[in-house]
Design an enzyme around this catalytic site. Structure first.
Site, short mmCIF file in Angstrom:
data_model
loop_
_atom_site.label_atom_id
_atom_site.label_comp_id
_atom_site.label_asym_id
_atom_site.label_seq_id
_atom_site.Cartn_x
_atom_site.Cartn_y
_atom_site.Cartn_z
N GLU A 41 20.72 6.05 10.43
CA GLU A 41 20.17 8.07 10.99
C GLU A 41 20.92 8.73 10.75
O GLU A 41 20.23 9.87 9.92
CB GLU A 41 19.50 7.55 11.23
CG GLU A 41 19.20 7.52 13.55
CD GLU A 41 19.30 6.26 13.12
OE1 GLU A 41 20.52 5.81 13.04
OE2 GLU A 41 19.63 6.88 15.19
N CYS A 85 21.49 0.12 16.87
CA CYS A 85 22.01 0.46 18.56
C CYS A 85 21.86 -0.63 19.85
O CYS A 85 21.57 -1.72 19.84
CB CYS A 85 21.83 1.80 19.28
SG CYS A 85 23.22 2.14 20.51
N SER A 135 -5.17 29.52 10.13
CA SER A 135 -4.87 30.82 11.75
C SER A 135 -3.27 31.45 10.01
O SER A 135 -3.59 32.66 10.80
CB SER A 135 -3.87 29.58 12.20
OG SER A 135 -2.90 29.93 11.48
N GLY A 136 -3.63 31.62 9.29
CA GLY A 136 -2.91 31.33 8.43
C GLY A 136 -1.28 30.65 8.85
O GLY A 136 -0.17 31.19 7.75
N GLY A 137 -0.57 30.11 9.39
CA GLY A 137 0.16 29.16 9.50
C GLY A 137 0.60 28.04 8.41
O GLY A 137 -0.63 28.02 7.48
N VAL A 138 1.43 27.78 7.55
CA VAL A 138 1.32 27.05 7.34
C VAL A 138 0.44 25.61 7.25
O VAL A 138 0.19 25.12 5.98
CB VAL A 138 3.09 26.50 6.35
CG1 VAL A 138 3.47 25.16 5.56
CG2 VAL A 138 4.32 27.73 6.42
N ASP A 139 0.69 25.03 8.62
CA ASP A 139 0.22 24.01 8.81
C ASP A 139 -1.55 23.40 8.58
O ASP A 139 -2.02 22.60 7.60
CB ASP A 139 0.26 22.94 9.44
CG ASP A 139 1.85 23.25 10.31
OD1 ASP A 139 2.41 22.61 9.31
OD2 ASP A 139 2.23 22.84 11.28
N SER A 140 -2.58 24.65 9.20
CA SER A 140 -3.61 24.79 8.53
C SER A 140 -3.75 25.14 7.38
O SER A 140 -4.71 24.76 6.89
CB SER A 140 -4.15 25.98 9.43
OG SER A 140 -3.95 27.64 9.32
N HIS A 182 24.64 4.19 14.23
CA HIS A 182 23.60 5.37 14.08
C HIS A 182 23.13 5.55 12.20
O HIS A 182 24.21 6.25 11.86
CB HIS A 182 23.30 6.25 14.59
CG HIS A 182 22.58 5.60 16.01
ND1 HIS A 182 21.34 5.34 16.46
CD2 HIS A 182 23.63 6.37 17.26
CE1 HIS A 182 21.50 5.50 17.92
NE2 HIS A 182 22.80 6.02 18.68
#
Ligand code: XMP
Length: 515
Positions: free
Chosen positions: A174, A84, A226-231, A172
């Site tokens: 994508e 584009c 923390s209990g979140g997925v990332d940490s 595009h």
């Protein structure tokens, strides 16, 4: 950088689809990173890309403040694909012309392949549907280029130079609405740039583990789990690299869901053998929050209390040199955008001045990953599926789901209602198809009747949304029988809640949380 194989560089000119380009390339097994178009030539050279993709942009190439990249990008001898605006930039930079007054094209269009031999269009049918989003169009192609495709409204929808080392397309590839988008990107990566498909969670784990080991040596590393997925994924990854040198702390801020802290401690201490301290700081948080009703103020208080408690806990590890953070790629891109860092950096990633105060260096082992890649790495590390597939949970926790002032009694009601809702979503197999679901306690009381008595009790709202990234969302069309069942259970089992409502607002104009 944790990747050692072929890398694709995406230069971002501000398109809403830039992240998507990186995801698509990685889905094809090739590592890709985004840099703002303003990146210095030395930075680009250091990245040493196998090929470069130029993103779209909301700008017109002739606008006075139109974003440009270092002109040397075009003479580095690496294959270039302009999408584009990227196509228009190639044209403008190499002697072609762009017509501002051409017919606009937004949405679906028909792509007609002109150059049947073009490597970019290998295995693409002569006519296919593509997604367009442009005002300007190419009106004159640069010398040495030829037309490879046209579309219903644009005679020049694709161009390439002779050896197809510089290619531009107006549409595009994508976005999913471009039927053959994946094939087109695959042709660019494998037939033109000759990339190897060697990007996978396992390789990532191996190279990241080696990198962390080398960087940390025998130093102590701390992490707030923390209990979140990332940490969770970040700490298991670091643990795999350095074992007992990692000291995790789980702080119960009194704003977690039912059983959450116990589950975090059980999973990470017992299952993974991580050295994990548990600190129940709920009284401290709830005391500081008493009487506060403004959500922004709640967030600030919680952020400050978190830093205070973490700093206190970290005193136990005075020799620590590093702090692990679960920053993921979308957070990084947000803060790197050439339009400047966004104002909405997530609060749980923002540990304030703690690293400076304690002279800690950051380890961010997920900095290069998208959320779905973080989940795949977590699975490959053996983190249980029910932990990996968890819905997002905001840093300030239940504080922003008790509207108005927060009391222990309201938090308990909320936990009970929330656990019924989530338990039923799981048992009706609706959890995985919902992007996020939770309950909210409203600061209103309404009349009800129980037995022969009139009651005057709180209202609880159920919120469930479908979304791709949380930026936009639609309310989940949960079956009526399911909602009836949940409503019934909440009214019967949770004292103080007799009225249940279902939120049917989309985002925008509403947000996902009620705050
Ligand atoms: P909204 O409500 O803005 O939420 O549509 C979008 C996503 O962000 C989460 N959210 C937060 N996450 N700290 C966080 O870590 C916060 O203060 C916060 N506020 C909203 C929300 O749960 C949803 O997933």
């Amino acid at each position: 950088m944790a990747h050692t194989g072929d890398s694709i560089l995406i230069l971002d000119f501000g398109s809403q689809y830039t992240q998507l380009i990186a995801r698509r390339v990685r889905e094809l097994g090739v590592y890709a990173e985004i840099l703002p178009c303003t990146a210095k030539l030395s930075e680009i050279q250091e990245f040493n890309p196998l090929a470069i993709i130029l993103s779209g942009s909301p700008y017109s190439v002739y606008a006075p403040d139109a974003p440009r990249c270092a002109p040397e990008v075009f003479t580095m001898g690496r294959p270039i694909l302009g999408l584009c605006y990227g196509l228009q930039l190639i044209a403008a930079q190499m002697g072609g012309e762009v017509d501002k007054f051409a017919k606009r094209e937004y949405g679906r269009a028909e792509l007609i392949v002109e150059d049947k031999k073009a490597k970019l269009f290998k295995d693409i049918p002569p006519h296919s549907t593509v997604w367009m989003s442009h005002g300007d169009s190419l009106s004159k192609i640069p010398e040495g280029f030829h037309i490879t495709a046209r579309s219903t409204n644009a005679p020049l929808a694709g161009i390439a130079n002779e050896d197809e080392s510089i290619i531009g397309i107006q549409f595009h590839p994508e976005v999913v609405h471009t039927e053959c988008g994946r094939q087109i990107l695959s042709n660019f990566l494998f037939d033109i740039a000759h990339a190897q498909a060697n990007w996978s969670p396992r390789d990532y784990i191996e190279s990241t583990v080696a990198e962390i080991k080398a960087r940390v040596g025998d130093a102590t590393v701390i992490c707030a789990l923390s209990g979140g997925v990332d940490s969770a994924v970040a700490s298991v990854l670091v643990h795999r690299a350095i074992g007992k040198q990692l000291k995790c702390i789980h702080i119960d801020n009194g704003l977690m869901r039912r059983g959450e802290s116990a589950e975090v401690v059980h999973t990470f201490r017992d299952h993974f053998g991580i050295d994990l301290d548990f600190r129940d700081a709920s009284d401290l948080f709830l005391d500081r929050l008493a009487g506060v009703t403004d959500p922004e103020q709640k967030r600030k208080i919680i952020g400050k209390a978190f830093i205070d408690v973490l700093a206190e806990e970290a005193e136990k590890f005075l020799g620590a040199k590093f702090l692990v953070q679960g920053t993921i790629y979308p957070d990084v891109i947000e803060s790197l955008s050439f339009k400047g860092p966004s104002a909405t950096i997530k609060s749980h990633h923002n540990v304030g001045g703690l690293p400076e105060k304690m002279d800690l260096k950051l380890i961010e082992p997920l900095r290069e990953l998208f959320k779905d890649e973080v989940r795949n790495v977590g699975r490959a590390l053996g983190i249980p599926e029910h932990f990996i597939d968890r819905h997002p949970f905001p840093g300030p926790g239940l504080a922003i789901r008790v509207i108005g002032d927060i009391t222990k009694a309201k938090l308990e009601m909320l936990r009970s209602a929330d656990s019924i809702f989530i338990e039923e979503l799981r048992s009706w197999k609706l959890y995985a198809t919902t992007w996020q679901a939770f309950t909210v306690i409203l600061p209103v009381q309404t009349v009800g009747v129980m037995g022969d008595e009139r009651t005057y009790e709180n209202v609880v709202a159920l919120r469930a949304v479908t979304s791709v990234d949380g930026m936009t969302a639609d309310w989940a069309r949960l079956p009526h029988e399911f909602l009836a069942h949940v409503s019934n259970r909440i009214a019967n089992e949770v004292r103080g809640l007799s009225r249940v409502v279902y939120d049917i607002s989309s985002k925008p104009p509403a947000t996902i949380e009620w705050e």
